[in-house]
Design an enzyme around this catalytic site. Structure first.
Site, PDB file in Angstrom:
ATOM      1  CG  HIS A  79      -1.964  -1.062   1.218  1.00  0.00           C
ATOM      2  ND1 HIS A  79      -3.237  -0.897   0.722  1.00  0.00           N
ATOM      3  CD2 HIS A  79      -1.906  -2.344   1.656  1.00  0.00           C
ATOM      4  CE1 HIS A  79      -3.920  -2.037   0.871  1.00  0.00           C
ATOM      5  NE2 HIS A  79      -3.133  -2.921   1.425  1.00  0.00           N
ATOM      6  CG  ASN A 152      -7.933  -4.262   1.048  1.00  0.00           C
ATOM      7  OD1 ASN A 152      -7.236  -3.257   1.238  1.00  0.00           O
ATOM      8  ND2 ASN A 152      -7.459  -5.477   1.097  1.00  0.00           N
TER       9      ASN A 152
HETATM   10 FE1  HDD Z   1      -2.583  -4.805   5.431  1.00  0.00          FE
HETATM   11  C1  HDD Z   1      -1.049  -1.804   5.099  1.00  0.00           C
HETATM   12  C2  HDD Z   1      -5.519  -3.429   4.280  1.00  0.00           C
HETATM   13  C3  HDD Z   1      -4.026  -7.920   5.376  1.00  0.00           C
HETATM   14  C4  HDD Z   1       0.112  -6.055   6.965  1.00  0.00           C
HETATM   15  N1  HDD Z   1      -3.165  -2.987   4.802  1.00  0.00           N
HETATM   16  C5  HDD Z   1      -2.381  -1.866   4.746  1.00  0.00           C
HETATM   17  C6  HDD Z   1      -3.154  -0.757   4.283  1.00  0.00           C
HETATM   18  C7  HDD Z   1      -4.408  -1.215   4.035  1.00  0.00           C
HETATM   19  C8  HDD Z   1      -4.413  -2.611   4.381  1.00  0.00           C
HETATM   20  C9  HDD Z   1      -5.583  -0.423   3.521  1.00  0.00           C
HETATM   21  C10 HDD Z   1      -2.634   0.660   4.049  1.00  0.00           C
HETATM   22  C11 HDD Z   1      -2.919   1.538   5.221  1.00  0.00           C
HETATM   23  C12 HDD Z   1      -2.474   2.946   4.898  1.00  0.00           C
HETATM   24  O1  HDD Z   1      -3.116   3.577   4.055  1.00  0.00           O
HETATM   25  O2  HDD Z   1      -1.487   3.368   5.490  1.00  0.00           O
HETATM   26  N2  HDD Z   1      -4.381  -5.550   4.857  1.00  0.00           N
HETATM   27  C13 HDD Z   1      -5.484  -4.790   4.517  1.00  0.00           C
HETATM   28  C14 HDD Z   1      -6.642  -5.664   4.470  1.00  0.00           C
HETATM   29  C15 HDD Z   1      -6.215  -6.935   4.757  1.00  0.00           C
HETATM   30  C16 HDD Z   1      -4.796  -6.848   5.016  1.00  0.00           C
HETATM   31  C17 HDD Z   1      -8.044  -5.214   4.156  1.00  0.00           C
HETATM   32  C18 HDD Z   1      -6.994  -8.197   4.839  1.00  0.00           C
HETATM   33  C19 HDD Z   1      -8.186  -8.268   5.285  1.00  0.00           C
HETATM   34  N3  HDD Z   1      -2.045  -6.637   6.015  1.00  0.00           N
HETATM   35  C20 HDD Z   1      -2.786  -7.796   5.951  1.00  0.00           C
HETATM   36  C21 HDD Z   1      -2.096  -8.867   6.619  1.00  0.00           C
HETATM   37  C22 HDD Z   1      -0.925  -8.337   7.089  1.00  0.00           C
HETATM   38  C23 HDD Z   1      -0.907  -6.951   6.693  1.00  0.00           C
HETATM   39  C24 HDD Z   1      -2.602 -10.289   6.751  1.00  0.00           C
HETATM   40  C25 HDD Z   1       0.183  -8.985   7.854  1.00  0.00           C
HETATM   41  C26 HDD Z   1       0.025  -9.993   8.637  1.00  0.00           C
HETATM   42  N4  HDD Z   1      -0.746  -4.080   5.865  1.00  0.00           N
HETATM   43  C27 HDD Z   1       0.188  -4.764   6.545  1.00  0.00           C
HETATM   44  C28 HDD Z   1       1.397  -3.943   6.888  1.00  0.00           C
HETATM   45  C29 HDD Z   1       1.022  -2.549   6.293  1.00  0.00           C
HETATM   46  C30 HDD Z   1      -0.342  -2.811   5.683  1.00  0.00           C
HETATM   47  C31 HDD Z   1       2.687  -4.547   6.445  1.00  0.00           C
HETATM   48  C32 HDD Z   1       2.014  -1.887   5.369  1.00  0.00           C
HETATM   49  C33 HDD Z   1       2.099  -0.457   5.788  1.00  0.00           C
HETATM   50  C34 HDD Z   1       1.356  -0.392   7.008  1.00  0.00           C
HETATM   51  O3  HDD Z   1       0.849  -1.632   7.326  1.00  0.00           O
HETATM   52  O4  HDD Z   1       1.187   0.567   7.710  1.00  0.00           O
HETATM   53  O5  HDD Z   1       1.586  -3.873   8.263  1.00  0.00           O
END
Ligand code: HDD
Length: 709
Positions: A79, A152
Site C-alpha cells: 500500500h 479494502n
Molecule cells: Fe494490510 C497496510 C488493508 C491484510 C500487513 N493494509 C495496509 C493498508 C491497508 C491494508 C488499507 C494501508 C494503510 C495505509 O493507508 O497506510 N491488509 C489490509 C486488508 C487486509 C490486510 C483489508 C486483509 C483483510 N495486512 C494484511 C495482513 C498483514 C498486513 C494479513 C500482515 C500480517 N498491511 C500490513 C502492513 C502494512 C499494511 C505490512 C504496510 C504499511 C502499514 O501496514 O502501515 O503492516
C-alpha cells in the site's frame, strides 16, 4: 477545473483544528535556519575566495544539504501508493443495542476522520489505475481514542492465515532478481503462488473483475473484510462486518482504458480525489453493518472467521447506519498522507476482534511495521496520528519523543504522583470480550476453512455477462504474460476448473493449455452455498441515476457551434457534471456565431480516457479541422471502444465515420447503440436528455465485442 462550490480549506473539525498548532505558514516571514537564525543569501555556499573551496563552517549549507540527504523514509511495504483526505463521520441513530462506542451512539457528533486510499503492490511513484486491490483505511478520531478501520475495496482476501502474508506479498511484488514488473500481478511468481494455494481462488475472481479497476476512489465500496465484534454496555457481543457504500455508486474503468490512463495521467485517482474536494464535490460514503448474533454464527455454511469468505447481502442485509463526508484535502502530503499510521489493533470500547487468524496476524504487523517506517515507538505523537482524546500513561523516551512528561512518577502503582494517572472506570474503559477459549496448542488450519471454491463460483455466477467477459479477458491477459506453461496449466486446472467450466475453458484456449474436462470440486470440498447467485455482487445493480461529478470533454475548433455547445453545457453543468473544452491548441477558439471560448485542454495534452463521455458539436469549419487531427480521431475511437457515451450534434455527427467507426466490429450496431447520441438537425432538448441518460448509465457494455472464445 470547475470552480469551487465551497471553500473546503475552511472545512475543519476537532482533528484538523488540533493540527493548527503544527502548521507552518511562510507568508510575510523571514527565511531562517532550523535554529531560527536569519539568512539573507541561500544561493551560494561560503567559499575561501570566490573561485575557492566551500568551507566546513558553512552551517547553512551543511544544514540544507543534510536535511535534503535525509528526506526519504521507507515506503510502506504494501500500500505504498496512496492519497488521503480529511472529513467526518456521523451516525444516523444510536446503536446502543449493539455497541457502547460513543461515536456510534451520538447522532449530533461529527467524528473527525482521515481516510487513505491506496493500491497494494506498486511503489510510491507507481500509476494509480493498475489492476490491483485498493486500500480504504479510515482513522476515526473518536472521543474514546482512535479507531482504525483498515479495509479494502474487496470484501475477501487472498489467504486465510496471516502467516502466509509475506508469501503472497513476495509473490505479487516485482520479482526479486530483476525487480519487474512494477505494480502488476501479471507475472510468473504471483500465478505460481496462486496455482499452489487454492484458498486464493475467491480473491482472484475479485482481483480479475472490474472491482480492481475503479473509476474513482469516490466510486468504490469499502470493506472491513474480517468479522469484528460489537459489544454493548451490558457486555453482549454481536458479530459484525463493516462496509462503506459510496453514494455515487460503484463504477469501473475498462482494462485498455486503465492502461492508457497509466501513461496519460498516472495520478488519475489522486487527481480525481483532490479536484473533487477542491471543487466542493465532497466524496460521501455510508457506513454499512451486517450484524449477526453469536448464536447464528454457524448458520451460513462457511466459517465467519475465514477472511476468504463474504457474507452475502442477500443472506444478511447491510444496514446503513451513518455517513462519512471527505471535505478537506491535506495541507502537506508527507506530514499527513505519508506519515499517517493505521493499526488494526486500534479499537475503542464497544468494538473488538475475533479469532480470524488473518486478523490476529494483522494485530501484530501494523504497529510493528510503523516502528521501522516512522523511525521508532513515538509515531503516535506525529500530529496526524494523535488522537483527539487525551493521552496519559507511563510510556517514555525513545526516538522522536515530543511529549514533556512532568513529575517523577513514571510507574504504576505510585504514591509520589498521587497515583496518577488513575485507572479508568471499568464501565468506560476498553474491555476485551471474555470469550471462552479451550483447545490444544496446534499449528493447523480448521476444517471449517476447507471450502475454497464455492464462493468463487458464487461470485462468478452473480456477475452480469459483460462483467464475466471482462473477468475472462483479464485472466487471458494475466496468464498470457506468464512465461512458464506449467504455471498457466496449473492455474487453469487446479483453480479455474474448480470454479466454472466456461471460464476455465476460455482462459485455457487463450493461453495455450489444454481445456479442462468439467468442473468437479476437489475431494472433501462440499459445495456449501446457501444461494446460487447474489445480485449484490454485481456492479450492474449499482445506482446509475446521476451525472454528478462526471467529466465530459467537448471537442471544439474555430467555427464550432456555440449555440449547441452552450445548450449542452448548461444541461450538463446543471446535472452536476464537469465540462471541459478540448481544442487543437490553447488560447481562445472562436465560434461560428463569433463568440470566444477558452479551451481547458488540447488534443495533445488530453485524451478521452481521462473523461467519462465526449461531445462533438456542429460547426462546419470546426468539424473539418477536427477530422484532420489524428489525436482527435483517436479521442473518438477510444471513447467508443471504452463504451462511453458519445454525443454528436450538427456536423459533429460526421465524426463517427471520419474516425472509421462505421466499420467497427462491435456487438451492437451504431444506430441501435443507446450510448451513441446523435442529432444531425439540432433538436438540442431531446439530444441533451438522451445524452445525460447515456452518461448516467456509465458505460454501454453491449457495444463491446466479446473476448476471444
Ligand atoms: Fe494490510 C497496510 C488493508 C491484510 C500487513 N493494509 C495496509 C493498508 C491497508 C491494508 C488499507 C494501508 C494503510 C495505509 O493507508 O497506510 N491488509 C489490509 C486488508 C487486509 C490486510 C483489508 C486483509 C483483510 N495486512 C494484511 C495482513 C498483514 C498486513 C494479513 C500482515 C500480517 N498491511 C500490513 C502492513 C502494512 C499494511 C505490512 C504496510 C504499511 C502499514 O501496514 O502501515 O503492516
Amino acid at each position: 477545473m470547475a470552480p469551487r462550490k465551497a471553500p473546503p480549506k475552511t472545512a475543519s473539525n476537532g482533528k484538523t483544528e488540533s493540527l493548527e498548532t503544527f502548521r507552518e505558514r511562510p507568508e510575510n516571514q523571514t527565511f531562517t535556519t532550523d535554529q531560527g537564525i536569519p539568512i539573507s543569501h541561500t544561493d551560494d555556499s561560503l567559499k575561501a575566495g570566490v573561485r575557492g573551496p566551500t568551507l566546513l563552517e558553512d552551517f547553512h549549507f551543511r544544514e540544507k544539504m543534510t536535511r535534503f540527504d535525509h528526506e526519504r523514509i521507507p515506503e510502506r511495504v504494501v500500500h505504498a501508493r496512496g492519497s488521503a483526505a480529511h472529513g467526518y463521520f456521523q451516525v444516523y441513530k444510536p446503536l446502543e443495542k449493539y455497541t457502547q462506542a460513543k461515536f456510534l451512539n451520538d447522532p449530533s457528533l461529527k467524528t473527525p476522520v482521515f481516510v487513505r486510499f491506496s493500491t497494494v503492490a506498486g511503489s510510491r511513484g507507481s500509476a494509480d489505475t493498475v489492476r490491483d486491490v485498493r486500500g480504504f483505511a479510515t482513522k476515526f478520531y473518536t472521543p474514546e481514542g482512535n479507531f482504525d478501520l483498515v479495509g479494502n475495496n474487496i470484501p475477501v482476501f487472498f489467504i486465510q492465515d496471516g502467516i502466509k502474508f509475506p508469501d503472497v506479498v513476495h509473490a505479487v511484488k516485482p520479482e526479486p532478481h530483476h525487480e519487474m514488473p512494477q505494480a502488476a500481478s501479471a507475472h510468473d511468481s504471483f500465478w505460481d503462488f496462486v496455482s499452489l494455494v487454492p484458498e486464493t481462488a475467491h480473491m482472484i475472481m475479485w482481483t480479475m473483475s472490474d472491482r480492481a479497476l475503479p473509476r474513482s476512489y469516490r466510486m468504490m465500496e469499502g470493506f472491513g473484510v474480517h468479522t469484528f465484534r460489537l459489544i454493548n454496555a451490558q457486555g453482549k457481543s454481536h458479530l459484525v462486518k463493516f462496509h462503506w457504500k459510496p453514494l455515487l455508486g460503484t463504477h469501473a474503468l475498462v482494462w485498455d482504458e486503465a492502461q492508457k490512463i497509466s501513461g496519460k495521467d498516472p495520478d488519475f485517482h489522486r487527481r480525481d480525489l483532490w479536484e473533487a474536494i477542491e471543487s466542493g464535490n465532497f466524496p460521501e460514503y455510508e457506513l454499512g453493518l451486517q450484524i449477526v448474533s453469536e448464536e447464528d454464527a454457524q448458520k451460513y455454511g462457511f466459517d465467519l472467521l475465514d477472511a476468504t469468505k463474504l457474507l452475502p447481502e442477500e443472506q444478511v442485509p447491510v444496514q446503513r447506519v451513518g455517513k462519512m463526508v471527505l471535505n478537506r484535502n491535506p495541507d502537506n502530503f508527507f506530514a499527513e498522507t505519508e506519515q499517517v499510521a493505521y493499526c488494526v489493533s486500534n479499537v475503542v470500547p464497544g468494538i473488538d476482534f475475533t479469532n480470524d487468524p488473518l486478523m490476529q496476524a494483522r494485530l501484530f504487523s501494523y504497529l510493528d511495521t510503523q516502528l521501522t517506517r516512522l523511525g521508532g515507538p513515538n509515531f503516535a505523537e506525529i500530529p496526524i496520528n494523535r488522537p483527539v482524546a487525551p493521552v496519559h500513561n507511563h510510556q517514555q523516551d525513545g526516538f522522536h519523543r515530543d511529549t514533556i512528561n512532568t513529575g517523577r512518577a513514571n510507574y504504576h502503582p505510585n504514591s509520589l504522583g498521587g497515583g496518577c494517572p488513575f485507572m479508568a472506570n471499568p464501565q468506560q474503559a476498553f474491555r476485551h470480550h471474555p470469550e471462552r477459549m479451550e483447545g490444544n496448542k496446534v499449528r493447523q488450519r480448521s476444517e471449517s476453512f476447507s471450502d475454497h471454491f464455492s464462493q468463487a463460483t458464487l461470485f462468478f455466477k452473480s456477475l452480469s455477462r459483460p462483467e464475466q467477459q471482462h473477468l475472462i479477458a483479464a485472466l487471458q491477459f494475466e496468464l498470457g504474460k506468464v512465461e512458464r506453461p506449467e504455471v498457466r496449466e496449473r492455474v487453469v486446472n487446479q483453480i479455474l476448473a474448480n470454479i466454472d467450466t466456461e471460464l476455465a475453458t476460455r482462459v485455457a484456449l487463450a493461453v495455450g493449455v489444454p481445456a479442462p474436462k468439467a468442473v468437479k470440486p476437489p475431494k472433501g470440498d462440499k459445495k456449501r452455498n446457501a444461494i446460487t447467485t447474489a445480485p449484490s455482487l454485481s456492479m450492474l445493480n449499482t445506482p446509475k441515476d446521476s451525472i454528478q461529478t462526471r467529466k465530459i470533454a467537448v471537442m471544439v475548433a474555430d467555427g464550432f457551434s456555440a449555440l449547441e455547445v452552450n445548450a449542452v453545457k448548461k444541461a450538463l453543468v446543471a446535472g452536476g457534471a464537469i465540462v471541459e473544452l478540448v481544442a487543437p491548441k490553447l488560447g481562445p477558439v472562436k465560434s461560428q456565431e463569433g463568440e470566444e471560448a477558452m479551451p481547458e485542454k488540447t488534443f495533445l495534452t488530453a485524451s478521452s480516457v481521462l473523461y467519462d463521455a465526449i461531445y462533438a458539436p456542429g460547426g462546419e469549419k470546426s468539424v473539418a479541422t477536427i477530422k484532420q487531427l489524428a489525436d482527435a480521431m483517436e479521442f473518438i475511437r477510444d471513447a467508443y471502444r471504452h463504451c462511453k457515451a458519445v454525443g454528436l450534434s450538427g456536423e459533429g455527427t460526421q465524426l463517427l465515420e471520419a474516425a472509421g467507426l462505421h466499420q467497427a466490429p462491435a456487438a451492437q450496431p451504431l444506430d441501435a447503440d443507446p450510448g451513441i447520441v446523435q442529432s444531425a438537425k439540432g433538436d438540442m432538448k431531446k439530444f441533451t436528455k438522451n445524452f445525460i441518460t447515456a452518461i448516467a448509465a456509465h458505460r454501454n457494455w453491449d457495444r463491446e465485442a466479446p473476448p476471444p472464445a
